[in-house]
Each structure stands twice: as C-alpha cells, then as structure tokens.
Design a protein around this motif. Structure first.
Motif, PDB file in Angstrom:
ATOM      1  N   UNK A 166       0.847  -1.195   0.022  1.00 25.91           N
ATOM      2  CA  UNK A 166       0.015   0.004  -0.175  1.00 25.91           C
ATOM      3  C   UNK A 166       0.970   1.396   0.045  1.00 25.91           C
ATOM      4  N   UNK A 167       0.495   2.051  -0.612  1.00 26.08           N
ATOM      5  CA  UNK A 167       1.164   3.505  -0.636  1.00 26.08           C
ATOM      6  C   UNK A 167       0.818   4.156   0.461  1.00 26.08           C
ATOM      7  N   UNK A 198      -2.224   3.905   3.201  1.00 27.82           N
ATOM      8  CA  UNK A 198      -2.009   3.767   4.620  1.00 27.82           C
ATOM      9  C   UNK A 198      -2.426   4.814   5.573  1.00 27.82           C
ATOM     10  N   UNK A 199      -2.081   5.889   4.973  1.00 24.18           N
ATOM     11  CA  UNK A 199      -2.740   7.131   5.825  1.00 24.18           C
ATOM     12  C   UNK A 199      -4.097   7.089   6.136  1.00 24.18           C
ATOM     13  N   UNK A 200      -4.907   6.825   5.042  1.00 26.48           N
ATOM     14  CA  UNK A 200      -6.075   6.582   5.364  1.00 26.48           C
ATOM     15  C   UNK A 200      -6.808   5.504   6.059  1.00 26.48           C
ATOM     16  N   UNK A 201      -6.160   4.498   6.064  1.00 31.30           N
ATOM     17  CA  UNK A 201      -6.456   3.123   6.745  1.00 31.30           C
ATOM     18  C   UNK A 201      -6.078   3.746   8.420  1.00 31.30           C
ATOM     19  N   UNK A 202      -4.869   4.229   8.545  1.00 36.99           N
ATOM     20  CA  UNK A 202      -4.593   4.578   9.923  1.00 36.99           C
ATOM     21  C   UNK A 202      -5.519   5.523  10.511  1.00 36.99           C
ATOM     22  N   UNK A 224      -8.982   8.107  14.396  1.00 40.04           N
ATOM     23  CA  UNK A 224      -9.275   9.463  13.704  1.00 40.04           C
ATOM     24  C   UNK A 224      -8.820  10.740  14.717  1.00 40.04           C
ATOM     25  N   UNK A 225      -8.621  10.498  15.855  1.00 40.81           N
ATOM     26  CA  UNK A 225      -8.376  11.576  16.786  1.00 40.81           C
ATOM     27  C   UNK A 225      -6.783  12.190  16.579  1.00 40.81           C
ATOM     28  N   UNK A 226      -6.182  11.187  16.224  1.00 40.22           N
ATOM     29  CA  UNK A 226      -4.526  11.478  16.324  1.00 40.22           C
ATOM     30  C   UNK A 226      -4.205  12.759  15.012  1.00 40.22           C
ATOM     31  N   UNK A 280      -4.528   6.075  23.471  1.00 40.02           N
ATOM     32  CA  UNK A 280      -5.681   5.503  23.604  1.00 40.02           C
ATOM     33  C   UNK A 280      -5.996   4.431  22.288  1.00 40.02           C
ATOM     34  N   UNK A 281      -5.401   4.904  21.317  1.00 40.68           N
ATOM     35  CA  UNK A 281      -5.508   3.948  20.084  1.00 40.68           C
ATOM     36  C   UNK A 281      -4.567   2.951  19.911  1.00 40.68           C
ATOM     37  N   UNK A 282      -3.512   2.930  20.680  1.00 38.74           N
ATOM     38  CA  UNK A 282      -2.589   1.885  20.940  1.00 38.74           C
ATOM     39  C   UNK A 282      -3.234   0.800  21.929  1.00 38.74           C
ATOM     40  N   UNK A 283      -3.963   1.269  22.926  1.00 41.84           N
ATOM     41  CA  UNK A 283      -4.362   0.447  23.813  1.00 41.84           C
ATOM     42  C   UNK A 283      -5.741  -0.165  23.269  1.00 41.84           C
ATOM     43  N   UNK A 284      -6.367   0.512  22.614  1.00 42.16           N
ATOM     44  CA  UNK A 284      -7.588  -0.113  21.746  1.00 42.16           C
ATOM     45  C   UNK A 284      -7.335  -1.122  20.782  1.00 42.16           C
TER      46      UNK A 284
END
Length: 93
Positions: A20-21, A25-29, A34-36, A82-86
């Motif tokens: 993936x380009x 990757x940016x859209x997936x992450x 979405x808060x980051x 929070x995203x890492x924990x989730x």
C-alpha cells in the motif's frame, strides 16, 4: 543434546497488508484512530497562529497560544496512547 537443532519458533501471525502506498496507509490509519490526525492538525494550527501573533508583537496572545499548543499536544499524545491500547485489546480478542 548439543548436536540437535533448536525447536522451530511459532510466532504470532502478523497482519499482512498488500503493498500500500502512503495515501492508502494514511487513510487506513486515520480510520483506525481519527483523533490523532485531528490533534496534529489542531497543534499545528495553534502553533502557526502563535507564531503569527509573536511576529506581530502581540506577546500576550502568543504566550497563550503556546500554552494552548502544549494542551493540544497532550490531547494528541493521549489519543495516540488510547488508540494503541484499543488496538492491543482488539488484537487479544
């Protein structure tokens, strides 16, 4: 005993992504957390406005914006954690 090869490792299956380009990757992450990106955008906006205020000589507003930037950075960091924990909790289920 010394001549035997070590037992094979059975690693956890890692998620596989096709090639993936940057955009994909940016859209997936962004969809995953979405808060980051929102926090990063707020931080950069506050920083830019603070620098503009400093350049114009409005030091009081510039100091206020630098304090707001620190708060926005804290929000971004909390969203990242929070995203890492989730993600960790989701991967264990």
């Amino acid at each position: 005993m010394a001549g035997e090869p070590p037992p094979p490792l059975d690693p956890y299956p890692l998620p596989t992504f096709s090639e993936e380009g940057f955009t994909e990757k940016f859209l997936r992450k962004t969809r995953e957390n979405p808060l980051v990106p929102l926090g990063c955008l707020c931080t950069v906006s506050i920083l830019a406005y603070g620098i503009i205020c400093f350049k114009k000589g409005n030091t009081r507003r510039s100091q206020l914006m630098m304090r707001a930037r620190v708060i926005a950075q804290g929000f971004t960091f909390a969203a990242l954690l929070g995203g890492m924990v989730a993600t960790a909790v989701k991967s264990r289920q």
